[in-house]
Design a protein around this motif. Sequence first.
Motif, short mmCIF file in Angstrom:
data_model
loop_
_atom_site.label_atom_id
_atom_site.label_comp_id
_atom_site.label_asym_id
_atom_site.label_seq_id
_atom_site.Cartn_x
_atom_site.Cartn_y
_atom_site.Cartn_z
N ALA A 59 0.83 -1.20 0.00
CA ALA A 59 0.00 0.00 0.00
C ALA A 59 0.87 1.25 0.00
CB ALA A 59 -0.93 -0.01 1.21
N ILE A 60 1.97 1.21 0.71
CA ILE A 60 2.84 2.38 0.79
C ILE A 60 3.62 2.57 -0.51
CG2 ILE A 60 4.91 3.31 1.92
CD1 ILE A 60 3.87 2.05 4.52
N VAL A 61 4.15 1.49 -1.04
CA VAL A 61 5.02 1.59 -2.22
C VAL A 61 4.22 1.84 -3.49
CG1 VAL A 61 6.67 0.33 -3.65
CG2 VAL A 61 6.80 0.18 -1.15
N HIS A 62 3.05 1.22 -3.59
CA HIS A 62 2.28 1.30 -4.84
C HIS A 62 1.02 2.17 -4.72
CE1 HIS A 62 4.94 -1.80 -6.28
NE2 HIS A 62 4.56 -2.61 -5.31
N GLY A 63 0.72 2.64 -3.51
CA GLY A 63 -0.49 3.43 -3.30
C GLY A 63 -0.17 4.86 -2.93
N ASP A 64 -1.06 5.46 -2.13
CA ASP A 64 -0.92 6.85 -1.70
C ASP A 64 -0.06 6.89 -0.43
OD1 ASP A 64 -1.16 9.45 -0.84
OD2 ASP A 64 -3.34 9.56 -1.11
N SER A 65 1.24 6.97 -0.62
CA SER A 65 2.15 6.90 0.53
C SER A 65 1.94 8.07 1.49
CB SER A 65 3.61 6.86 0.07
OG SER A 65 3.95 8.03 -0.65
N GLY A 84 4.15 -7.33 5.48
CA GLY A 84 4.69 -7.72 4.19
C GLY A 84 5.70 -8.83 4.35
N SER A 85 6.14 -9.39 3.22
CA SER A 85 7.14 -10.46 3.26
C SER A 85 8.11 -10.38 2.09
CB SER A 85 6.46 -11.83 3.26
OG SER A 85 5.66 -12.01 2.10
N ASP A 86 8.00 -9.32 1.29
CA ASP A 86 8.93 -9.11 0.17
C ASP A 86 10.03 -8.17 0.65
OD1 ASP A 86 10.16 -7.71 -2.07
OD2 ASP A 86 8.66 -8.68 -3.32
N PRO A 87 11.26 -8.68 0.79
CA PRO A 87 12.33 -7.83 1.34
C PRO A 87 12.54 -6.53 0.58
CG PRO A 87 13.02 -10.12 1.31
CD PRO A 87 11.71 -10.05 0.55
N ALA A 88 12.51 -6.58 -0.74
CA ALA A 88 12.74 -5.36 -1.52
C ALA A 88 11.61 -4.36 -1.31
CB ALA A 88 12.87 -5.71 -3.00
N GLU A 89 10.38 -4.85 -1.29
CA GLU A 89 9.24 -3.96 -1.09
C GLU A 89 9.24 -3.38 0.32
OE1 GLU A 89 5.05 -4.60 -2.93
OE2 GLU A 89 4.98 -5.43 -0.89
N ALA A 91 11.86 -2.87 2.12
CA ALA A 91 12.94 -1.88 2.14
C ALA A 91 12.48 -0.56 1.54
CB ALA A 91 14.15 -2.42 1.39
N ALA A 92 11.75 -0.63 0.44
CA ALA A 92 11.24 0.60 -0.19
C ALA A 92 10.27 1.32 0.74
CB ALA A 92 10.57 0.26 -1.52
N ALA A 93 9.39 0.57 1.40
CA ALA A 93 8.45 1.18 2.34
C ALA A 93 9.18 1.76 3.53
CB ALA A 93 7.43 0.13 2.79
N THR A 94 10.21 1.08 4.00
CA THR A 94 10.99 1.57 5.14
C THR A 94 11.70 2.87 4.79
OG1 THR A 94 11.31 -0.65 6.02
CG2 THR A 94 12.90 1.02 6.69
N ARG A 95 12.21 2.95 3.58
CA ARG A 95 12.88 4.18 3.15
C ARG A 95 11.91 5.36 3.16
NH1 ARG A 95 14.30 2.42 -1.34
NH2 ARG A 95 16.33 1.55 -0.73
N LEU A 96 10.69 5.12 2.71
CA LEU A 96 9.68 6.18 2.72
C LEU A 96 9.28 6.53 4.16
CD1 LEU A 96 7.44 4.91 -0.23
CD2 LEU A 96 8.80 7.01 -0.20
N ASP A 141 19.03 -2.01 6.11
CA ASP A 141 20.00 -1.47 5.15
C ASP A 141 19.63 -0.07 4.67
OD1 ASP A 141 21.65 -3.66 5.25
OD2 ASP A 141 20.89 -4.58 3.40
N VAL A 142 18.37 0.35 4.85
CA VAL A 142 17.94 1.62 4.27
C VAL A 142 17.56 2.66 5.34
CG1 VAL A 142 17.17 0.55 2.13
CG2 VAL A 142 15.53 0.84 4.01
N THR A 143 17.80 2.35 6.61
CA THR A 143 17.46 3.31 7.66
C THR A 143 18.39 3.16 8.85
OG1 THR A 143 15.69 4.15 9.08
CG2 THR A 143 15.78 1.77 8.78
N ASP A 144 18.58 4.27 9.56
CA ASP A 144 19.29 4.19 10.83
C ASP A 144 18.32 4.18 12.01
OD1 ASP A 144 18.37 6.78 10.75
OD2 ASP A 144 20.33 7.72 11.02
N ARG A 145 17.01 4.14 11.72
CA ARG A 145 16.01 4.04 12.77
C ARG A 145 15.92 2.59 13.23
NH1 ARG A 145 13.31 8.67 10.78
NH2 ARG A 145 15.11 9.99 10.33
#
Length: 346
Positions: A59-65, A84-89, A91-96, A141-145
Amino acid sequence: MDLAATIESNSTLSPSGIARSRRFSVAPMMDWTDRHCRFLHRLLTREALLFTEMVTSAAIVHGDSHRHLRFDAVEQPVALQLGGSDPAELAAATRLAHDAGYAEINLNVGCPSDRVQSGRFGACLMAEPDLVAECVRAMRDVTDRPVTVKCRIGIDDQDTEESLDRFADTMVAAGVDALYVHARKAWLKGLSPKENRTIPPLDYDRVHRLRARLSPLPVMINGGLETLDVAEAEMAHVDGVMLGRAAYHNPMLLAEVDRRFFGATGEPVTLEAIMQDMAAYADRQAAEGVRINNIARHMLGLANGLPGARQFRQIMSVDACKPGADSSVMFRALEAVSRPRLAEAS
């Protein structure tokens, strides 16, 4: 690197402020802990860690983030729970989420609903610790939080000793910053999500043993904590407590949290102050097109135990839904519980 050394290495990544806030947190709850609910809860406790509802990474990566990630800065510290369970997806949501300013990102490995299982996330992932670990590493890998996981003590016929230890060790190896553990199994077949909150027996001792084994990794306990007395007693065994429905249905208990769990010395906030602040908030939100009932629905339990509470709930639930309803509804509801108290005092 052995387990203890790995935990010690990971723990240095958790900001001390978040570690402190985890002493008491309000659980992520679907359809309940939205941004209006969190604003109310933050008025009641300045210290506790608040959670969003679970939001799927898709929802975050492909919708209205923006809509999914929006929150008011006064809610901080606030954690985003992802499903979720897709590591790449993920990661993208975590970055946002990082860019949006969330203080922590949490992965849901505890929800037992059929819909969640069909999407291959939630509690069913406890059977796939290696995949969860891959997700955690991708998120880190995409956040220091802090990246954390909320799980159950097991699912279905799993042995809660061996399987939970294996799951936790795999999370530690992946660099998880903390675990929130619901002290019940989840039965993925035969029980509804509602039944999964009450029928599987609570096993606090299992969470206590896990925390003792994993220390210094922070382990927070969740499930069946109905009062602050019970929650406070748990602090002898774990690093933090997480309350869900008890905090939602009786929100004024949160007014005692800062004193009892964080050593605050000021006076607890009053119902009158809460209602005034929420009315002002409702006015600001109305200017953005938010209907008053979307805010008022989270406030129904504020007057629990007070004379006039039934009328308070009626005004807040019925009158707030009427066309043209505005923040004056909140003041009328407050008057419903103020009149009996004034009469008693006179």
